[in-house]
Design an enzyme around this catalytic site. Structure first.
Site, PDB file in Angstrom:
ATOM      1  N   ARG A 102       0.728  -0.966  -0.165  1.00 35.17           N
ATOM      2  CA  ARG A 102       0.007  -0.232   0.395  1.00 35.17           C
ATOM      3  C   ARG A 102       0.821   1.401   0.385  1.00 35.17           C
ATOM      4  O   ARG A 102       1.829   1.193   0.816  1.00 35.17           O
ATOM      5  CB  ARG A 102      -1.513  -0.374   0.726  1.00 35.17           C
ATOM      6  N   THR A 373      -9.704   0.370 -10.258  1.00 33.01           N
ATOM      7  CA  THR A 373      -8.953  -0.415  -9.775  1.00 33.01           C
ATOM      8  C   THR A 373      -8.499  -2.115 -10.453  1.00 33.01           C
ATOM      9  O   THR A 373      -9.496  -2.128 -11.936  1.00 33.01           O
ATOM     10  CB  THR A 373      -9.130  -0.920  -8.274  1.00 33.01           C
ATOM     11  N   ASN A 393      -6.007   4.269  -7.938  1.00 39.02           N
ATOM     12  CA  ASN A 393      -7.703   4.641  -7.234  1.00 39.02           C
ATOM     13  C   ASN A 393      -8.338   4.835  -8.086  1.00 39.02           C
ATOM     14  O   ASN A 393      -8.764   4.568  -8.489  1.00 39.02           O
ATOM     15  CB  ASN A 393      -7.521   5.969  -5.885  1.00 39.02           C
ATOM     16  N   ASP A 415      -7.966   8.584   0.066  1.00 35.74           N
ATOM     17  CA  ASP A 415      -8.106   7.273   1.052  1.00 35.74           C
ATOM     18  C   ASP A 415      -8.274   8.116   2.534  1.00 35.74           C
ATOM     19  O   ASP A 415      -8.866   6.922   3.087  1.00 35.74           O
ATOM     20  CB  ASP A 415      -7.999   5.947   0.884  1.00 35.74           C
ATOM     21  N   SER A 444      -7.821   1.740   3.001  1.00 39.10           N
ATOM     22  CA  SER A 444      -8.284   0.503   1.962  1.00 39.10           C
ATOM     23  C   SER A 444      -8.842  -0.327   2.222  1.00 39.10           C
ATOM     24  O   SER A 444     -10.190  -1.010   3.064  1.00 39.10           O
ATOM     25  CB  SER A 444      -7.054  -0.274   0.932  1.00 39.10           C
ATOM     26  N   SER A 445      -9.874  -1.076   0.703  1.00 38.62           N
ATOM     27  CA  SER A 445     -11.205  -1.473   0.239  1.00 38.62           C
ATOM     28  C   SER A 445     -11.279  -2.711  -0.238  1.00 38.62           C
ATOM     29  O   SER A 445     -11.436  -3.879  -0.345  1.00 38.62           O
ATOM     30  CB  SER A 445     -12.823  -1.107   0.315  1.00 38.62           C
ATOM     31  N   GLY A 464     -13.224  -1.174  -7.254  1.00 36.76           N
ATOM     32  CA  GLY A 464     -15.124  -0.933  -5.980  1.00 36.76           C
ATOM     33  C   GLY A 464     -14.914  -0.406  -5.342  1.00 36.76           C
ATOM     34  O   GLY A 464     -16.201   0.265  -4.740  1.00 36.76           O
ATOM     35  N   GLY A 465     -13.404   0.207  -4.699  1.00 40.74           N
ATOM     36  CA  GLY A 465     -13.708   1.015  -3.915  1.00 40.74           C
ATOM     37  C   GLY A 465     -14.613   0.460  -2.235  1.00 40.74           C
ATOM     38  O   GLY A 465     -15.057  -0.756  -2.058  1.00 40.74           O
TER      39      GLY A 465
HETATM   40  O1  DON Z   1      -7.646   1.432  -2.020  1.00 38.85           O
HETATM   41  C1  DON Z   1      -8.901   1.214  -1.863  1.00 38.85           C
HETATM   42  O2  DON Z   1     -10.264   0.922  -1.267  1.00 38.85           O
HETATM   43  C2  DON Z   1      -9.224   2.390  -3.087  1.00 38.85           C
HETATM   44  N1  DON Z   1      -8.661   2.449  -3.241  1.00 38.85           N
HETATM   45  C3  DON Z   1      -9.585   1.320  -4.327  1.00 38.85           C
HETATM   46  C4  DON Z   1     -10.435   2.259  -5.471  1.00 38.85           C
HETATM   47  C5  DON Z   1     -10.990   1.383  -6.004  1.00 38.85           C
HETATM   48  O3  DON Z   1     -11.348   0.067  -6.109  1.00 38.85           O
HETATM   49  C6  DON Z   1     -11.594   1.366  -7.357  1.00 38.85           C
HETATM   50  N2  DON Z   1     -12.492   0.500  -8.211  1.00 38.85           N
HETATM   51  N3  DON Z   1     -13.320   1.211  -9.340  1.00 38.85           N
END
Ligand code: DON
Length: 563
Positions: A102, A373, A393, A415, A444-445, A464-465
Site C-alpha cells: 500500500r 482498480t 485509486n 483514501d 483501503s477496501s 470497486g472502492g
Molecule cells: O484502496 C481502496 O479502497 C481504493 N483506493 C480502491 C479504489 C477502487 O477500487 C476503485 N475501483 N473501482
C-alpha cells in the site's frame, strides 16, 4: 434471491480472458491433477502470466508478470505509481501471507494538508496532481515477490511488461473509452499528455500505443531491483518532478518505503475458511464481522427479500465500525480483537430488526461512479495461489506522470480521512484512526480473498472502492449458502450495496425485480438504482470433487456500463 433477467442479457466474455493449461500433477498433498489458471482484467496480462508459468515460473513469478503487464495495458487502473495487496498461499508450507504494498503518506504530509483555513476541504486537492500521491508500493512488492517467493529472475518476470511498454500494443475499446472520458485530466500535465495524447491526439481503438519512458523505468527495476525505483536516477526524477509541480515528496520518502508481510485475516463461516486482507485494508475485519453476525441471524434460503434486508443491515453495522474505528494499525490502536469476537457479533446481531430498516446518522455523502482498480487471480500446478488487487485509486490516478519516468502517480491520499465530516470519493467517512500522518497507510477496501471448504477453493477479488467488500460478501454467501459452483454465475450475480452512509441501498441497474425493491422499501429502506453496474471481479474456482480449475471474468469489465 438473485433471480432476474441479468444472466440472460449479458454476453459471456470470460473466454477471452481465462487461459487454462494442464501442467501434470500437483505436488501438493491434498490435490492431484489440478490445472493451473490465470485470470485478470486484460487478456495480455493473462497471457503474460500463463507464459511465465510455462517457462517454469510459479504463481508468484506469474503474479509479478501480470501486475507489471497490467501497469502497461491498463495504465488507468493500476501501475508502478500505485500500490496494492498480494494475498499468497504457499503450497510448500501451506502458509498464507499478505504482501502489503500500500502507498504511504510522504514525510511532509499532515492532517490538514487538503483543507483551507476554515477547515473546509479544498475541492479536488486530494485527488489531482502530485500533491494527491502517496509513495508507491507496487515496485517494492514486485521485487519482494520475486526475491522471496519466485523461481525466476526479476528480469524474466518483467520482460513481458517491458516488451509491451517498449514495442506497444493495440488500444482496446475499453482503453479508448477510458482515454476519451478522461481527456481533460490527461491534458493537464505535459508529461502525461505526451504519453496519453501523443501528438496532441486522443488514441482510438486499434491504434498502436507505446510507453518508452515506462519501459525505461521497468528496465531499471529489472536491472537493479529496489534501487531501480527507490534510489538513484528514477527516484531523483520522481522527486524532482513531483516537487516542481507542487507535490511534497522527498528522496527520503522513497528510500524508506517498505512492503509489510502481514498475517491475513482468517475466519470460519459454516465450515468454510475465509482468508482475506488485513489492515490497512478494511476488507478482512469487515467481512469477518459480517459473517460472524450471520451466525446469529441465519438467512432464510427461501425468502430472498428478507435476505436482502438482513444483508443490508449487516453492511450498515459493519461499515459503521469501519468509519469509526479502522485505520493503519501500525499508527493507531484498532480494537481488532473485539471486532472479531463472537460476543460482539451477537450484540450487533441483536441490534438488527428483521422487519425494519435501521438508521444511519444523517450526513451528506456523495456516491461517485467513476473510479478504477484491478484484480487478478492465479493458481499454479503446485497449488500456490495469488489473489491480488492493485490500484492507483481513481481513473488515471492523480493524472500526473512524473517527468521522464513514464510513471503515472496514484491519488490514494484521498483514501485518508481529511476530517470527521468530510467523505472521500467513495462517500466514505473516517475517524482519527484514518487521519493523515507521515509514513501512514490510508485505509483501503481492496480485499483479495481465498475461500476454502470441502467443495473447493475460490481465489477472488474485484475493484470497486467501498463496494469491494459488499461484492465479496454477496459472492462468498452465494458460494457457501447456495452451493453455487459455477464461477461465471458467481462473477455475474447482480449486486446491491450499503455502506452506512449514505443511508440508502445502492442497486445495479436492470438487476432486481420491482417486487424485491418494493419489499425493501416496505421495511423503510431507501433504494436507489445507480446509473452503472460496478466491479470487475476475477475469480478462480478449484472444484475438489472433480479436481477441475475454472476461471471467470466479470462481464462488467468489458461492457460500457461498469465502473
Ligand atoms: O484502496 C481502496 O479502497 C481504493 N483506493 C480502491 C479504489 C477502487 O477500487 C476503485 N475501483 N473501482
Amino acid at each position: 434471491m438473485f433471480t432476474n433477467q441479468f444472466f440472460n442479457k449479458k454476453p459471456i466474455h470470460a473466454w477471452l480472458l481465462c487461459l487454462f493449461f494442464v501442467f501434470g500433477f500437483f505436488a501438493d498433498r491434498n490435490y492431484a491433477n489440478v490445472p493451473a489458471a490465470v485470470v485478470s482484467a486484460h487478456p495480455l496480462a493473462t497471457a503474460a502470466g500463463t507464459k511465465i508459468l510455462n517457462e517454469g515460473g510459479n504463481a508468484f513469478d506469474a503474479a509479478v508478470a501480470v501486475s507489471a503487464v497490467l501497469a502497461v495495458v491498463e495504465p488507468y487502473a493500476s501501475g508502478l505509481g500505485g500500490g496494492g495487496f498480494w494475498l499468497l498461499h504457499n503450497a510448500t508450507n501451506a502458509r498464507d501471507i499478505m504482501i502489503d504494498g500500500r502507498e504511504i503518506a510522504p514525510l511532509e504530509a499532515s492532517e490538514h494538508m487538503y483543507l483551507n483555513r476554515d477547515g473546509q476541504p479544498i475541492p479536488g486537492k486530494s485527488l489531482n496532481g502530485p500533491i494527491a500521491a502517496g509513495i508507491p508500493g507496487t515496485p517494492a512488492a514486485l521485487v519482494h515477490l520475486t526475491q522471496n517467493f519466485g523461481q525466476l529472475t526479476l528480469a524474466q518476470n518483467l520482460k513481458p511488461a517491458i516488451q509491451l511498454a517498449r514495442d506497444g500494443f493495440k488500444v482496446d475499446q475499453r482503453f479508448a473509452r477510458t482515454l476519451r472520458y478522461h481527456e481533460k485530466k490527461l491534458a493537464q500535465y505535459p508529461d502525461t499528455a505526451k504519453i496519453f495524447l501523443p501528438d496532441g491526439k486522443l488514441p482510438v481503438a486499434g491504434d498502436w500505443f507505446r510507453q518508452p519512458q515506462l519501459a525505461g523505468t521497468l528496465n531499471e527495476i529489472a536491472k537493479s531491483g529496489m534501487n531501480g525505483f527507490y534510489h538513484g536516477s528514477v527516484a531523483k526524477e520522481l522527486v524532482h518532478s513531483v516537487r516542481k509541480a507542487g507535490g511534497v515528496w522527498r528522496e527520503q520518502d522513497l528510500y524508506h518505503y517498505k512492503i509489510v508481510a502481514r498475517e491475513p485475516v482468517q475466519f470460519e463461516y459454516r465450515n468454510t475458511r475465509i482468508t482475506t486482507a488485513s489492515l490497512p485494508s478494511a476488507g478482512g475485519l469487515t467481512l469477518a464481522q459480517a459473517f460472524n453476525i450471520l451466525e446469529y441471524l441465519p438467512l432464510d434460503k427461501d425468502d430472498s427479500d428478507n435476505q436482502a434486508h438482513l444483508i443490508t443491515e449487516i453492511l450498515r453495522l459493519t461499515y459503521k465500525d469501519r468509519i469509526e474505528l479502522l485505520g493503519d494499525s501500525d499508527f493507531d490502536q484498532v480494537p481488532a480483537k473485539k471486532l472479531l469476537s463472537k460476543g460482539y457479533a451477537r450484540e450487533q446481531a441483536a441490534l438488527i430488526d428483521p422487519e425494519q430498516a435501521g438508521k444511519s446518522i444523517l450526513k451528506q455523502s456523495i456516491v461517485n461512479e467513476s473510479v478504477e482498480t484491478t484484480h487478478f487471480s492465479i493458481i499454479d500446478k503446485a497449488g500456490n495461489r495469488v489473489a491480488a488487487t492493485m490500484s492507483i485509486n481513481t481513473f488515471f490516478g492523480s493524472g500526473f506522470v512524473a517527468g521522464n519516468t513514464g510513471i503515472l502517480l496514484n491519488n490514494e491520499m484521498d483514501d485518508f480521512s481529511k476530517g470527521r465530516n468530510i467523505p472521500n470519493i467513495f462517500g466514505l467517512y473516517g475517524s482519527h484512526a484514518n487521519m493523515i500522518a507521515p509514513g501512514k497507510r490510508p485505509l483501503s477496501s481492496m480485499s483479495p480473498t481465498f475461500v476454502e471448504n470441502d467443495k473447493g477453493i475460490l481465489i477472488v477479488g474485484t475493484p470497486g472502492g467501498s463496494r469491494i467488500i459488499s461484492m465479496l460478501f454477496l459472492v462468498i454467501l452465494d458460494y457457501i449458502n447456495n452451493n453455487q459452483m459455477d464461477p461465471q454465475k458467481l462473477v455475474e450475480m447482480p449486486r446491491f450495496h450499503h455502506q452506512y452512509l449514505p443511508d440508502f441501498i445502492q442497486v445495479e441497474p436492470d438487476a432486481f425485480d420491482p417486487g424485491w425493491i418494493a419489499s425493501l422499501q416496505a421495511k423503510g429502506h431507501e433504494v436507489r438504482i445507480m446509473s452503472q453496474k460496478w466491479g470487475n471481479m476475477q475469480l478462480i474456482l478449484f472444484d475438489k470433487e472433480n479436481q477441475q480449475t475454472r476461471a471467470a471474468s466479470d462481464p462488467r469489465g468489458l461492457s460500457d456500463t461498469h465502473y
